[in-house]
Motif scaffolding. Structure first.
Motif, PDB file in Angstrom:
ATOM      1  N   GLY A 104     -17.807  87.622  -8.057  1.00  0.00           N
ATOM      2  CA  GLY A 104     -19.276  87.589  -7.691  1.00  0.00           C
ATOM      3  C   GLY A 104     -20.049  87.106  -8.956  1.00  0.00           C
ATOM      4  N   PHE A 105     -19.523  86.822 -10.072  1.00  0.00           N
ATOM      5  CA  PHE A 105     -20.237  86.689 -11.288  1.00  0.00           C
ATOM      6  C   PHE A 105     -20.694  85.270 -11.365  1.00  0.00           C
ATOM      7  N   CYS A 106     -19.955  84.439 -10.684  1.00  0.00           N
ATOM      8  CA  CYS A 106     -20.357  82.860 -10.822  1.00  0.00           C
ATOM      9  C   CYS A 106     -21.041  82.612  -9.578  1.00  0.00           C
ATOM     10  N   THR A 107     -21.254  83.388  -8.498  1.00  0.00           N
ATOM     11  CA  THR A 107     -21.760  82.793  -7.378  1.00  0.00           C
ATOM     12  C   THR A 107     -23.141  82.664  -7.263  1.00  0.00           C
ATOM     13  N   PRO A 108     -24.062  83.564  -8.096  1.00  0.00           N
ATOM     14  CA  PRO A 108     -25.251  83.173  -7.856  1.00  0.00           C
ATOM     15  C   PRO A 108     -25.633  81.493  -8.522  1.00  0.00           C
ATOM     16  N   GLY A 109     -24.984  81.333  -9.660  1.00  0.00           N
ATOM     17  CA  GLY A 109     -24.946  79.955 -10.156  1.00  0.00           C
ATOM     18  C   GLY A 109     -24.459  78.846  -9.137  1.00  0.00           C
ATOM     19  N   ILE A 110     -23.541  79.091  -8.518  1.00  0.00           N
ATOM     20  CA  ILE A 110     -23.068  78.160  -7.487  1.00  0.00           C
ATOM     21  C   ILE A 110     -23.837  77.953  -6.218  1.00  0.00           C
ATOM     22  N   LEU A 111     -24.370  79.063  -5.825  1.00  0.00           N
ATOM     23  CA  LEU A 111     -25.389  79.121  -4.912  1.00  0.00           C
ATOM     24  C   LEU A 111     -26.593  78.171  -5.162  1.00  0.00           C
ATOM     25  N   MET A 112     -27.004  78.118  -6.601  1.00  0.00           N
ATOM     26  CA  MET A 112     -27.988  77.557  -6.866  1.00  0.00           C
ATOM     27  C   MET A 112     -27.890  76.079  -6.848  1.00  0.00           C
ATOM     28  N   SER A 113     -26.625  75.794  -7.459  1.00  0.00           N
ATOM     29  CA  SER A 113     -26.166  74.332  -7.596  1.00  0.00           C
ATOM     30  C   SER A 113     -25.993  73.701  -6.214  1.00  0.00           C
ATOM     31  N   THR A 114     -25.628  74.670  -5.117  1.00  0.00           N
ATOM     32  CA  THR A 114     -25.466  74.294  -3.712  1.00  0.00           C
ATOM     33  C   THR A 114     -26.977  73.898  -3.216  1.00  0.00           C
ATOM     34  N   GLN A 115     -27.701  74.937  -3.342  1.00  0.00           N
ATOM     35  CA  GLN A 115     -29.078  74.517  -2.968  1.00  0.00           C
ATOM     36  C   GLN A 115     -29.769  73.343  -3.322  1.00  0.00           C
ATOM     37  N   ALA A 116     -29.571  73.022  -4.778  1.00  0.00           N
ATOM     38  CA  ALA A 116     -30.213  71.797  -5.564  1.00  0.00           C
ATOM     39  C   ALA A 116     -29.647  70.613  -4.666  1.00  0.00           C
ATOM     40  N   LEU A 117     -28.331  70.741  -4.631  1.00  0.00           N
ATOM     41  CA  LEU A 117     -27.373  69.633  -3.857  1.00  0.00           C
ATOM     42  C   LEU A 117     -28.068  69.380  -2.479  1.00  0.00           C
TER      43      LEU A 117
END
Ligand code: FES
Ligand code: FES
Length: 167
Positions: A104-117
């Protein structure tokens, strides 16, 4: 020695802030250490891993590479702002359904990249998804499940057994 301070005004997760802070701290230090929003992670600290990704004025950015002063006047979202008070945001649910989270360490960052996309491109194609998360490194999960989760989120958060496997 006296520390220079500045005043920054910005909105984060819908809340207006006006803070006096040391002039040279990063946006990541402001978010984690001053505001104590610990969802945003520090991995490399040099713009390589994407763990610190936040959304600033609709764009995904690495908080470790920004000065906190650059947030002045901006609209900021962290993973805490994505999460509803109860339950999960559809993007989060898609990651759960796809087993796209391990440590889960990467997950918040990937969620936010997804949100921006998805804010900019509600119906991205596969290549646009790959480009959007290309700056987010994951050492655990494998990228196919992550790409599938983003596709599901873009398709409206297909749930459980109804989803199509793409890996
Ligand atoms: S901590 Fe910012 S990119 Fe790695
Ligand atoms: S789930 Fe562990 S780094 Fe991505």
């Amino acid at each position: 020695m006296k520390t220079n301070t500045i005043v920054v005004c910005f909105t984060i997760n819908g809340e207006k802030k006006e803070l006096q802070i040391p002039a040279a701290i990063s946006a990541l230090e402001l978010i984690r250490d001053v505001l104590e929003l610990k969802g945003t992670k520090e991995g490399c600290g040099i713009g390589e891993c994407g763990a610190c990704t936040i959304v600033v004025d609709g764009k995904a950015v690495n908080a470790c590479l920004m000065f906190a002063a650059q947030l002045d006047g901006c609209e900021v979202m962290t993973v805490e702002g994505l999460s509803p008070a109860e339950g999960l945001h559809p993007i989060q649910q898609a990651f759960v359904d796809r087993h796209a989270v391990q440590c889960g360490f990467c997950t918040p960052g990937i969620l936010m990249s997804t949100q921006a996309l998805l804010m900019e491109t509600p119906h991205p194609d596969r290549q646009q998804i790959i480009n959007a998360v290309a700056g987010n490194l994951c050492r655990c999960t494998g990228y196919q499940s992550i790409l599938g989760a983003v596709e599901d989120a873009a398709a409206g958060g297909l749930k459980g057994k109804s989803r199509q496997k793409t890996f």
